[in-house]
Design an enzyme around this catalytic site. Structure first.
Site, PDB file in Angstrom:
ATOM      1  N   HIS A 168      -3.896  -1.755  -0.768  1.00 46.94           N
ATOM      2  CA  HIS A 168      -4.581  -1.031   0.043  1.00 46.94           C
ATOM      3  C   HIS A 168      -5.638  -1.627   1.034  1.00 46.94           C
ATOM      4  CE1 HIS A 168      -5.384   2.907   1.830  1.00 46.94           C
ATOM      5  NE2 HIS A 168      -6.666   3.027   1.750  1.00 46.94           N
ATOM      6  N   ASP A 201       0.695  -1.594  -0.114  1.00 46.14           N
ATOM      7  CA  ASP A 201       0.008  -0.060  -0.248  1.00 46.14           C
ATOM      8  C   ASP A 201       1.168   1.234  -0.078  1.00 46.14           C
ATOM      9  OD1 ASP A 201      -1.727   1.795   0.210  1.00 46.14           O
ATOM     10  OD2 ASP A 201      -2.489   1.867   2.350  1.00 46.14           O
TER      11      ASP A 201
END
Length: 299
Positions: free
Chosen positions: A275, A246
């Site tokens: 993410h 992420d």
């Protein structure tokens, strides 16, 4: 305030989302939807989604945690999922989201909460825990933070904010796919699009990036700094569960581990994924939550 409500038919037959809908008015005429699974007498595990997802994000985790005897609650933030959607971007503010969630949480009288939060779920959840610490027993943060505007935002976030603000094209499903390493199938992509039958339903999703404090002068900066003063004295369990891929929140786990006393000695973990680690590593994320709850019982 003009309020839009997504027709229930949009949510018919969603894959892996068999949950009974629950609704509550968080202010007159404004309805919030939430999932409530597992025994109602058990201590609640509160799963807060972020941008631009909804409780569907937790669909693989909710049954796993509930099957272990825990009550799992996953609300749709106002503007998302099955919750009502004020039609103007100006209808949304950081404080309003907090007020809506606080009303919901207090109306259900949730106590001894295990908070599980990601993305904007962290910006809201960490503020809730700081404001109402006696209601929370532990905090588990996955790919999230509580920014104050004192440090520079990642370049990836600046690009995202500009896109959300100015792009006439705002494809929710594809946005979630960009933050997910595994390939979502067409039914999953459609499920992320389901809450938004037209562009006017997307005001809440467009509003969130602009509400993140990026400088000390931003409206939420002072309140977030005040919340950090509470978190810097937080001695109840604080666990980070970030993912390996992420670019937006990378490093936030170590930052919180250094600043929050309750993080000391906790089983922090890095999971595989982007993410949206709930999509990439849902079973591992759920197991970490269950293990954290078991550790309390064994203590």
């Amino acid at each position: 305030m003009r309020i839009l409500r997504t027709d229930e038919s949009r949510f018919a037959g969603l894959p892996d989302y068999p949950f009974t809908p629950n609704y509550m008015d968080v202010e007159p005429g404004l309805r919030m939807h939430y999932v409530d699974e597992g025994p109602t007498g058990a201590s609640p595990v509160l799963m807060l989604h972020g941008e631009p997802s909804w409780s569907y994000l937790y669909r693989h985790m909710i049954p796993i945690v509930a099957a272990e005897g825990h009550r799992v609650l996953a609300p749709d933030l106002v503007g998302f999922g099955k919750s009502d959607k004020p039609a103007s971007v100006d209808d949304y503010s950081y404080d309003r989201h907090l007020a809506w969630l606080t009303h919901w949480m207090e109306a259900l009288d949730l106590q001894n909460i295990t908070l599980v939060c990601q993305n904007w779920g962290s910006l809201l959840g960490l503020r809730l825990a700081a404001a109402l610490p006696n209601r929370f027993q532990r905090i588990i943060v996955g790919n999230g933070m509580l920014p104050t505007g004192e440090t520079r935002a990642p370049a990836a976030f600046s690009v995202w904010k500009a896109f959300a603000t100015h792009s006439p094209w705002f494809p929710i499903g594809r946005i979630v796919q960009l933050g997910t390493e595994r390939t979502l199938n067409k039914h999953e992509l459609a499920a992320y699009e389901a809450p938004f039958p037209s562009a006017e339903y997307k005001a809440g999703a467009r509003a969130f990036p602009k509400l993140v404090p990026l400088s000390p002068g931003d409206p939420a900066s002072s309140a977030n700094k005040a919340a950090w003063k509470v978190l810097e004295k937080w001695r109840k369990p604080f666990i980070t569960c970030f993912s390996s891929g992420d670019p937006i929140t990378r490093g936030g786990d170590r930052y919180m581990q250094r600043r929050i006393p309750g993080a000391l000695g906790q089983p922090h973990i890095t999971l595989s994924g982007g993410h949206y680690l709930q999509e990439d590593s849902p079973e591992d994320f759920a197991r970490m939550i269950i293990d954290a709850l078991k550790a309390e019982l064994a203590a």
